[in-house]
Design a protein around this motif. Structure first.
Motif, PDB file in Angstrom:
ATOM      1  N   LEU A  33     -23.166  78.321 -91.388  1.00 65.21           N
ATOM      2  CA  LEU A  33     -22.861  77.423 -91.753  1.00 65.21           C
ATOM      3  C   LEU A  33     -20.319  78.109 -92.272  1.00 65.21           C
ATOM      4  O   LEU A  33     -20.632  79.085 -92.398  1.00 65.21           O
ATOM      5  N   ASP A  34     -19.758  76.920 -92.712  1.00 60.95           N
ATOM      6  CA  ASP A  34     -19.195  76.941 -92.690  1.00 60.95           C
ATOM      7  C   ASP A  34     -18.291  76.911 -94.161  1.00 60.95           C
ATOM      8  O   ASP A  34     -18.017  75.790 -94.142  1.00 60.95           O
ATOM      9  N   ALA A  35     -17.771  77.760 -95.097  1.00 61.75           N
ATOM     10  CA  ALA A  35     -17.223  78.449 -96.530  1.00 61.75           C
ATOM     11  C   ALA A  35     -16.500  77.061 -97.004  1.00 61.75           C
ATOM     12  O   ALA A  35     -16.270  76.804 -98.163  1.00 61.75           O
ATOM     13  N   ARG A  62     -24.843  68.358-100.979  1.00 57.06           N
ATOM     14  CA  ARG A  62     -26.161  67.575-100.665  1.00 57.06           C
ATOM     15  C   ARG A  62     -25.261  68.022 -98.924  1.00 57.06           C
ATOM     16  O   ARG A  62     -24.803  66.763 -98.394  1.00 57.06           O
ATOM     17  N   TYR A  63     -25.747  68.028 -97.726  1.00 56.05           N
ATOM     18  CA  TYR A  63     -25.918  68.138 -96.417  1.00 56.05           C
ATOM     19  C   TYR A  63     -27.174  67.287 -95.308  1.00 56.05           C
ATOM     20  O   TYR A  63     -28.071  67.625 -96.199  1.00 56.05           O
ATOM     21  N   LEU A  64     -26.499  67.320 -93.781  1.00 56.97           N
ATOM     22  CA  LEU A  64     -27.529  66.396 -93.803  1.00 56.97           C
ATOM     23  C   LEU A  64     -26.879  66.882 -91.953  1.00 56.97           C
ATOM     24  O   LEU A  64     -25.843  67.076 -91.771  1.00 56.97           O
ATOM     25  N   PHE A  65     -28.273  67.823 -91.730  1.00 57.27           N
ATOM     26  CA  PHE A  65     -28.121  68.374 -90.066  1.00 57.27           C
ATOM     27  C   PHE A  65     -28.728  67.391 -89.393  1.00 57.27           C
ATOM     28  O   PHE A  65     -29.288  67.607 -89.371  1.00 57.27           O
ATOM     29  N   HIS A  66     -27.829  66.683 -87.956  1.00 49.70           N
ATOM     30  CA  HIS A  66     -29.336  66.326 -87.209  1.00 49.70           C
ATOM     31  C   HIS A  66     -28.286  66.873 -85.390  1.00 49.70           C
ATOM     32  O   HIS A  66     -27.666  67.221 -85.339  1.00 49.70           O
ATOM     33  N   LYS A  93     -18.721  69.603 -89.348  1.00 50.21           N
ATOM     34  CA  LYS A  93     -19.571  71.115 -88.641  1.00 50.21           C
ATOM     35  C   LYS A  93     -20.032  70.414 -87.149  1.00 50.21           C
ATOM     36  O   LYS A  93     -20.335  69.027 -87.490  1.00 50.21           O
ATOM     37  N   SER A  94     -19.502  70.711 -86.361  1.00 51.00           N
ATOM     38  CA  SER A  94     -20.325  70.642 -84.712  1.00 51.00           C
ATOM     39  C   SER A  94     -20.325  71.519 -84.130  1.00 51.00           C
ATOM     40  O   SER A  94     -19.122  72.033 -84.401  1.00 51.00           O
ATOM     41  N   ILE A 128     -23.083  68.417 -88.692  1.00 46.97           N
ATOM     42  CA  ILE A 128     -23.620  69.131 -89.600  1.00 46.97           C
ATOM     43  C   ILE A 128     -22.692  67.567 -90.629  1.00 46.97           C
ATOM     44  O   ILE A 128     -21.604  67.309 -90.687  1.00 46.97           O
ATOM     45  N   VAL A 129     -23.288  66.502 -91.766  1.00 50.29           N
ATOM     46  CA  VAL A 129     -22.510  65.445 -92.869  1.00 50.29           C
ATOM     47  C   VAL A 129     -22.922  66.361 -93.868  1.00 50.29           C
ATOM     48  O   VAL A 129     -23.924  66.012 -94.187  1.00 50.29           O
ATOM     49  N   ALA A 130     -21.734  65.088 -94.713  1.00 49.04           N
ATOM     50  CA  ALA A 130     -21.964  65.581 -96.264  1.00 49.04           C
ATOM     51  C   ALA A 130     -21.928  64.534 -96.757  1.00 49.04           C
ATOM     52  O   ALA A 130     -21.369  62.933 -96.758  1.00 49.04           O
TER      53      ALA A 130
END
Length: 362
Positions: free
Chosen positions: A330-332, A340-344, A313-314, A302-304
């Motif tokens: 998700l880690d608050a 905005r975030y990208l999950f890949h 996070k990975s 997960i990238v910002a």
């Protein structure tokens, strides 16, 4: 009294040396053939014939590395001026001291900054004397610099990972190690593009590119839809500057507001590529993935998107074959509400499957 003939002989020798002068006619810049190095005006004031030859030494002005030396054939001068060209000194005995030197008869010198040093040697019997010397700097530059191609100047670019392309300088034959430096900077209010390139810290810079295109990398700072950017390309021969393009500007097409999908009770399907819908999520990310690759586990990140694509996070997910409904907590502590975030997800076929989301803290 015995020393008088010797003194008279020395004075006569100095007088003879002063009777021959040399003026090198070397273009200060441009494309340069080896033949052009021998455009020289010789002037003899002696009433008798004078036999001379020319010696040339080319060195790199940046590091003083010798490039080549050349020694002409004997040249006979009568009283008056004689315009010397390549045909008057041929055959020339060259010694090549660098791999960058072109060994062909009509070869072009490679792009760079050089110093050409000439010595005019007069022969009298078996004796030889240096009667004139001259050193001149010169630059070898392309006729046409590289030209920017895409994105066009003042354009609005689709997507936040644009491709940049340009045309090479000409002629290509003067480059032994052609490479490019690409610089992209933010264009601030009130700045000209040239000022932005000179003064601003690059948003992205890529050096020593061998190709004539560049894909903006996912790992670089995300380009902002609210900002303008300026970019330019510098062509180098090895580590030496050769030419620079114009400076163009562009913007990223606004994608805000994006359609934001609520994930309450629903799973968002992952897709290949970055053209994916944006959804909102709070404590748990609910995603669907079709495991055609048959992987038992996959890695995810997960990238910002707002913070230079920093990884927040990975981890690893367990899969079964076919459709999978996955949940990622998700880690608050490491995420910012409203951003905005990208999950890949990277599968066994080295394919990235993606989803974008806005994190809303509970």
């Amino acid at each position: 009294m015995r020393h008088i003939p010797l003194i008279a002989l020395m004075m006569l020798s100095l007088k003879t040396m002063a009777q021959v002068s040399m003026t090198v006619q070397l273009p200060p810049t441009g494309v340069m053939q080896k033949a052009q190095l021998w455009n020289i005006l010789l002037v003899s004031a002696s009433s008798s014939q004078t036999v001379v030859h020319l010696e040339l030494r080319i060195t790199d002005a940046q590091n003083n590395q010798p490039i080549l030396t050349g020694v002409s054939r004997a040249i006979t001068l009568n009283k008056g001026a004689k315009q010397i060209q390549a045909g008057d000194v041929t055959p020339v005995t060259y010694e090549y001291l660098s791999s960058a030197a072109d060994r062909s008869a009509n070869g072009l010198l490679t792009a760079g900054s050089y110093i050409a040093c000439y010595s005019l040697i007069q022969s009298t019997g078996d004796a030889s004397n240096v009667v004139a010397e001259n050193c001149l700097p010169f630059n070898v530059e392309p006729v046409a610099p590289p030209l920017l191609n895409t994105p066009a100047d003042l354009s609005i670019v689709e997507g936040n990972l644009p491709q940049f392309s340009w045309l090479p300088p000409a002629p290509l034959s003067i480059f032994s190690d052609l490479n490019y430096d690409v610089t992209i900077v933010e264009l601030r209010r009130g700045q000209s593009p040239a000022e932005a390139i000179q003064q601003n810290i690059p948003v992205y810079r890529s050096a020593h590119n061998k190709t004539q295109f560049l894909n903006y990398p996912v790992s670089a700072e995300a380009l902002d839809t609210s900002k303008k950017y300026a970019w330019t390309v510098i062509a180098n021969n090895g580590n030496q500057f050769a030419a620079q393009t114009d400076i163009w500007t562009f913007k990223i097409k606004g994608v805000v507001p994006e359609a934001t999908i609520s994930t309450q009770g629903a799973y968002i399907q992952l897709k290949k590529g970055l053209d994916v819908a944006q959804f909102s999520s709070n404590g748990t990310l609910q995603i669907g993935y079709n495991n055609d690759a048959g992987d038992t586990t996959v890695k995810y990140e997960i990238v910002a998107l707002y913070n230079k694509n920093a990884i927040v996070k990975s981890g690893t997910l367990s899969l079964s074959r076919g459709q999978n409904l996955l949940q990622v907590t998700l880690d608050a502590g490491s995420m910012t509400s409203g951003q905005r975030y990208l999950f890949h997800l990277l599968n066994g076929r080295n394919e990235y499957w993606n989803a974008k989301f806005v994190y809303n803290k509970k």
